[in-house]
Design a protein around this motif. Structure first.
Motif, PDB file in Angstrom:
ATOM      1  N   SER A 137      -4.256 -61.624  29.504  1.00 55.55           N
ATOM      2  CA  SER A 137      -5.323 -61.381  30.541  1.00 55.55           C
ATOM      3  C   SER A 137      -6.558 -60.845  30.011  1.00 55.55           C
ATOM      4  O   SER A 137      -6.474 -60.251  29.152  1.00 55.55           O
ATOM      5  CB  SER A 137      -4.839 -60.226  31.740  1.00 55.55           C
ATOM      6  OG  SER A 137      -4.580 -59.181  30.842  1.00 55.55           O
ATOM      7  N   PHE A 138      -7.868 -61.233  30.415  1.00 57.51           N
ATOM      8  CA  PHE A 138      -9.174 -60.909  29.852  1.00 57.51           C
ATOM      9  C   PHE A 138      -9.183 -59.246  29.612  1.00 57.51           C
ATOM     10  O   PHE A 138      -8.829 -58.410  30.205  1.00 57.51           O
ATOM     11  CB  PHE A 138     -10.184 -61.126  30.692  1.00 57.51           C
ATOM     12  CG  PHE A 138     -11.544 -60.969  30.193  1.00 57.51           C
ATOM     13  CD1 PHE A 138     -11.988 -61.798  29.458  1.00 57.51           C
ATOM     14  CD2 PHE A 138     -12.295 -59.808  30.328  1.00 57.51           C
ATOM     15  CE1 PHE A 138     -13.476 -61.628  28.994  1.00 57.51           C
ATOM     16  CE2 PHE A 138     -13.563 -59.379  29.871  1.00 57.51           C
ATOM     17  CZ  PHE A 138     -14.078 -60.346  29.106  1.00 57.51           C
ATOM     18  N   GLY A 139      -9.378 -58.822  28.196  1.00 54.16           N
ATOM     19  CA  GLY A 139      -9.820 -57.732  27.930  1.00 54.16           C
ATOM     20  C   GLY A 139      -8.474 -56.871  27.682  1.00 54.16           C
ATOM     21  O   GLY A 139      -8.709 -55.488  27.665  1.00 54.16           O
ATOM     22  N   MET A 140      -7.439 -57.309  27.380  1.00 47.97           N
ATOM     23  CA  MET A 140      -6.057 -56.500  27.407  1.00 47.97           C
ATOM     24  C   MET A 140      -6.240 -55.975  26.060  1.00 47.97           C
ATOM     25  O   MET A 140      -6.990 -56.402  25.075  1.00 47.97           O
ATOM     26  CB  MET A 140      -4.791 -57.661  27.550  1.00 47.97           C
ATOM     27  CG  MET A 140      -4.711 -58.350  26.196  1.00 47.97           C
ATOM     28  SD  MET A 140      -3.378 -59.664  26.564  1.00 47.97           S
ATOM     29  CE  MET A 140      -1.716 -58.530  26.973  1.00 47.97           C
ATOM     30  N   GLU A 141      -5.241 -54.872  25.805  1.00 50.25           N
ATOM     31  CA  GLU A 141      -5.547 -54.120  24.633  1.00 50.25           C
ATOM     32  C   GLU A 141      -4.877 -54.918  23.382  1.00 50.25           C
ATOM     33  O   GLU A 141      -3.976 -55.667  23.745  1.00 50.25           O
ATOM     34  CB  GLU A 141      -4.444 -52.895  24.910  1.00 50.25           C
ATOM     35  CG  GLU A 141      -5.181 -51.752  25.957  1.00 50.25           C
ATOM     36  CD  GLU A 141      -6.484 -51.128  25.234  1.00 50.25           C
ATOM     37  OE1 GLU A 141      -6.387 -50.751  24.096  1.00 50.25           O
ATOM     38  OE2 GLU A 141      -7.570 -50.865  25.990  1.00 50.25           O
ATOM     39  N   PHE A 142      -5.184 -54.524  22.321  1.00 52.68           N
ATOM     40  CA  PHE A 142      -4.755 -55.088  21.300  1.00 52.68           C
ATOM     41  C   PHE A 142      -3.348 -55.139  20.768  1.00 52.68           C
ATOM     42  O   PHE A 142      -2.632 -56.075  20.574  1.00 52.68           O
ATOM     43  CB  PHE A 142      -5.498 -54.707  19.834  1.00 52.68           C
ATOM     44  CG  PHE A 142      -5.011 -55.192  18.547  1.00 52.68           C
ATOM     45  CD1 PHE A 142      -5.306 -56.397  18.059  1.00 52.68           C
ATOM     46  CD2 PHE A 142      -4.084 -54.284  17.880  1.00 52.68           C
ATOM     47  CE1 PHE A 142      -4.845 -56.695  16.846  1.00 52.68           C
ATOM     48  CE2 PHE A 142      -3.712 -54.506  16.772  1.00 52.68           C
ATOM     49  CZ  PHE A 142      -3.778 -55.927  16.005  1.00 52.68           C
ATOM     50  N   GLU A 143      -2.756 -53.883  20.849  1.00 51.02           N
ATOM     51  CA  GLU A 143      -1.476 -53.799  21.020  1.00 51.02           C
ATOM     52  C   GLU A 143      -0.602 -54.227  21.826  1.00 51.02           C
ATOM     53  O   GLU A 143       0.488 -54.767  21.674  1.00 51.02           O
ATOM     54  CB  GLU A 143      -1.184 -51.958  21.087  1.00 51.02           C
ATOM     55  CG  GLU A 143      -1.873 -51.199  19.821  1.00 51.02           C
ATOM     56  CD  GLU A 143      -3.360 -51.086  19.964  1.00 51.02           C
ATOM     57  OE1 GLU A 143      -3.875 -50.268  19.223  1.00 51.02           O
ATOM     58  OE2 GLU A 143      -3.843 -51.337  21.081  1.00 51.02           O
ATOM     59  N   THR A 144      -1.155 -54.222  23.161  1.00 54.09           N
ATOM     60  CA  THR A 144      -0.434 -55.032  24.144  1.00 54.09           C
ATOM     61  C   THR A 144      -0.271 -56.523  23.758  1.00 54.09           C
ATOM     62  O   THR A 144       0.847 -57.104  24.292  1.00 54.09           O
ATOM     63  CB  THR A 144      -0.987 -54.582  25.525  1.00 54.09           C
ATOM     64  OG1 THR A 144      -0.971 -53.428  25.815  1.00 54.09           O
ATOM     65  CG2 THR A 144      -0.193 -55.314  26.664  1.00 54.09           C
ATOM     66  N   PHE A 145      -1.306 -57.015  23.501  1.00 56.85           N
ATOM     67  CA  PHE A 145      -1.363 -58.291  23.066  1.00 56.85           C
ATOM     68  C   PHE A 145      -0.496 -58.758  21.842  1.00 56.85           C
ATOM     69  O   PHE A 145       0.536 -59.749  22.048  1.00 56.85           O
ATOM     70  CB  PHE A 145      -2.800 -58.869  22.518  1.00 56.85           C
ATOM     71  CG  PHE A 145      -2.580 -60.478  22.180  1.00 56.85           C
ATOM     72  CD1 PHE A 145      -2.881 -61.374  23.162  1.00 56.85           C
ATOM     73  CD2 PHE A 145      -2.444 -60.637  20.742  1.00 56.85           C
ATOM     74  CE1 PHE A 145      -2.796 -62.626  22.774  1.00 56.85           C
ATOM     75  CE2 PHE A 145      -2.345 -62.291  20.536  1.00 56.85           C
ATOM     76  CZ  PHE A 145      -2.607 -63.189  21.535  1.00 56.85           C
ATOM     77  N   VAL A 146      -0.456 -57.953  20.952  1.00 53.47           N
ATOM     78  CA  VAL A 146       0.615 -58.208  19.920  1.00 53.47           C
ATOM     79  C   VAL A 146       2.049 -58.227  20.267  1.00 53.47           C
ATOM     80  O   VAL A 146       2.898 -59.157  19.897  1.00 53.47           O
ATOM     81  CB  VAL A 146       0.384 -57.135  18.701  1.00 53.47           C
ATOM     82  CG1 VAL A 146       1.368 -57.208  17.721  1.00 53.47           C
ATOM     83  CG2 VAL A 146      -0.956 -57.347  18.318  1.00 53.47           C
ATOM     84  N   SER A 147       2.497 -57.212  21.181  1.00 53.19           N
ATOM     85  CA  SER A 147       3.834 -57.159  21.538  1.00 53.19           C
ATOM     86  C   SER A 147       4.154 -58.373  22.392  1.00 53.19           C
ATOM     87  O   SER A 147       5.331 -58.777  22.270  1.00 53.19           O
ATOM     88  CB  SER A 147       4.064 -55.779  22.393  1.00 53.19           C
ATOM     89  OG  SER A 147       3.971 -54.669  21.494  1.00 53.19           O
ATOM     90  N   ALA A 148       3.360 -58.571  23.221  1.00 54.63           N
ATOM     91  CA  ALA A 148       3.492 -59.594  24.182  1.00 54.63           C
ATOM     92  C   ALA A 148       3.552 -61.089  23.454  1.00 54.63           C
ATOM     93  O   ALA A 148       4.480 -61.960  23.803  1.00 54.63           O
ATOM     94  CB  ALA A 148       2.355 -59.747  25.237  1.00 54.63           C
TER      95      ALA A 148
END
Length: 404
Positions: A137-148
């Motif tokens: 999703s646009f502007g999601m947190e870096f840490e959230t992206f890496v886990s996902a």
């Protein structure tokens, strides 16, 4: 207590990587373009070649604000036939600790394209379509992206997988705790792994390396590396100070001034791109001397309590509201629980050693948090919250929409 293994760190790392290749059909390396992840990638390629399991999958999360030398190194590595890269250039939300008016900035924001620090990489592995990942999703947190991404990768491969991360325990207390944590779930008996989900693991094969081991390995095996470290050495930085990361974080801002020296052309673009950049660099030339990391004197006529209230009034409304909510929780907790320790009211200041250990409350602690722009209020024993981050982004965007 550290235990000697009776072997070199290189041998130990190779054995760990050997185990991971035995345990997992698919693995990938998290590669930042820094010295540690570069060494890890070389080691993994070495083992994959022995097993005829090339190319190695590699995740690269490009945060836009990076040294050109770093990008050159990334390009050299992804151009190797031994590497299959996921070079991600998507708008992610990143901390900007050098501005109260823009405490978050979004890399690769399409609305800011004319001010991008550099053009989008042209390599075939680059991913910049927002629809590419179903979880994005646009502007999601870096840490959230890496886990996902890890979960997405496992689902794509339809099996359990491992992400290899180049953290070293001696870099920070948090990284040491990641390895030492006795309560975490892990792969079998291996403390250098972490079970993130039923199908996704993280592994840290070089966790026990020192920074000197990194450079000894690069020299001994003639491995390619990021040559920005050569410039850092010439600029007088010690090996421990030579770090690469997005430059505007709470800890990383201390090295922001280096861009002026090492890559002045990149520095000019940073100043235009991210608010507070020039201010941050100006006050960080002395290690850590920025936004309250140094001793400060109260203005004449103020107490720490009255000065804290003055600082809150001087902030943008959305940010002041954020701090007030956390300060209320801090003060309320101590008013309820402080009686057990003989604390009947919140003092203006207390013993500095006890304040530093967060054993006692005081308005001086609050004042330091506000001056440091400590958004998460870690100085008051708070931590980062995903829900609060999302709420803040909504407030921040609404605040600027009203200003237009």
């Amino acid at each position: 207590m550290k235990k000697q293994l009776g072997k070199s760190v290189v041998q130990a790392a190779r054995e760990r990587i050997h185990i991971l290749f035995d345990e997992f059909e698919h693995i990938y390396v998290s590669f930042s373009g820094g010295k540690d992840s570069g060494v890890l990638l070389h080691l993994v390629i070495e083992e994959a070649k022995k097993r005829n399991r090339l190319p190695v999958d590699v995740l690269i999360v490009d945060l836009e604000a990076q040294y050109q030398y770093t990008i050159h190194f990334v390009e050299r590595m992804v151009n190797k036939k031994e590497v299959n890269a996921f070079w991600v250039c998507l708008p992610l939300s990143l901390r900007n600790s050098v501005s109260q008016f823009q405490p978050k900035w979004i890399c690769w924001d399409p609305d800011k394209k004319e001010n991008w620090i550099r053009a989008l990489p042209s390599h075939a592995s680059v991913i910049n379509e927002e629809e590419y990942f179903s979880f994005y999703s646009f502007g999601m947190e870096f840490e959230t992206f890496v886990s996902a991404f890890g979960e997405w990768y496992c689902e794509k491969k339809q099996c359990s997988c491992a992400c290899l991360v180049a953290i070293r325990a001696d870099e920070s207390l948090n990284r040491y705790k990641t390895i030492k944590n006795q309560r975490k779930k892990k792969l079998k008996q291996y403390g250098w792994t972490t079970k993130a989900s039923d199908i996704f693991y993280k592994a840290y094969p070089i966790y026990d390396w020192h920074v000197t081991d990194i450079w000894i390995a690069n020299g001994r095996f003639n491995w390619d590396y990021n040559h920005v470290y050569d410039l850092m050495h010439k600029a007088g930085l010690s090996l421990a100070q030579q770090r690469l990361c997005q430059p505007f974080g709470d800890d990383q801002r201390k090295g922001l001034w280096l861009y002026q020296i090492l890559e002045p052309q990149t520095w000019q673009k940073l100043v235009v791109r991210v608010e507070g950049c020039n201010f941050g660099a100006r006050y960080s030339k002395k290690q850590g001397h920025i936004l309250g990391y140094y001793k400060f004197d109260l203005p004449e006529g103020y107490t720490y309590r009255s000065y804290s209230k003055y600082l809150l009034k001087s902030m943008p409304p959305h940010l002041a509201d954020h701090y007030r909510k956390r300060l209320f929780k801090f003060l309320n907790w101590w008013r309820k629980n402080g009686k057990e320790q003989g604390i009947l009211s919140i003092p203006d200041f207390a013993d500095k050693k006890l304040e530093a250990k967060k054993k006692v409350p005081s308005w001086r602690r609050i004042c330091k948090v506000l001056i440091k722009n400590d958004y998460w209020c870690r100085g008051l024993s708070f931590g980062q919250s995903k829900k609060l981050t999302e709420h803040y982004i909504d407030l921040y965007e609404g605040y600027f929409r009203k200003g237009k």
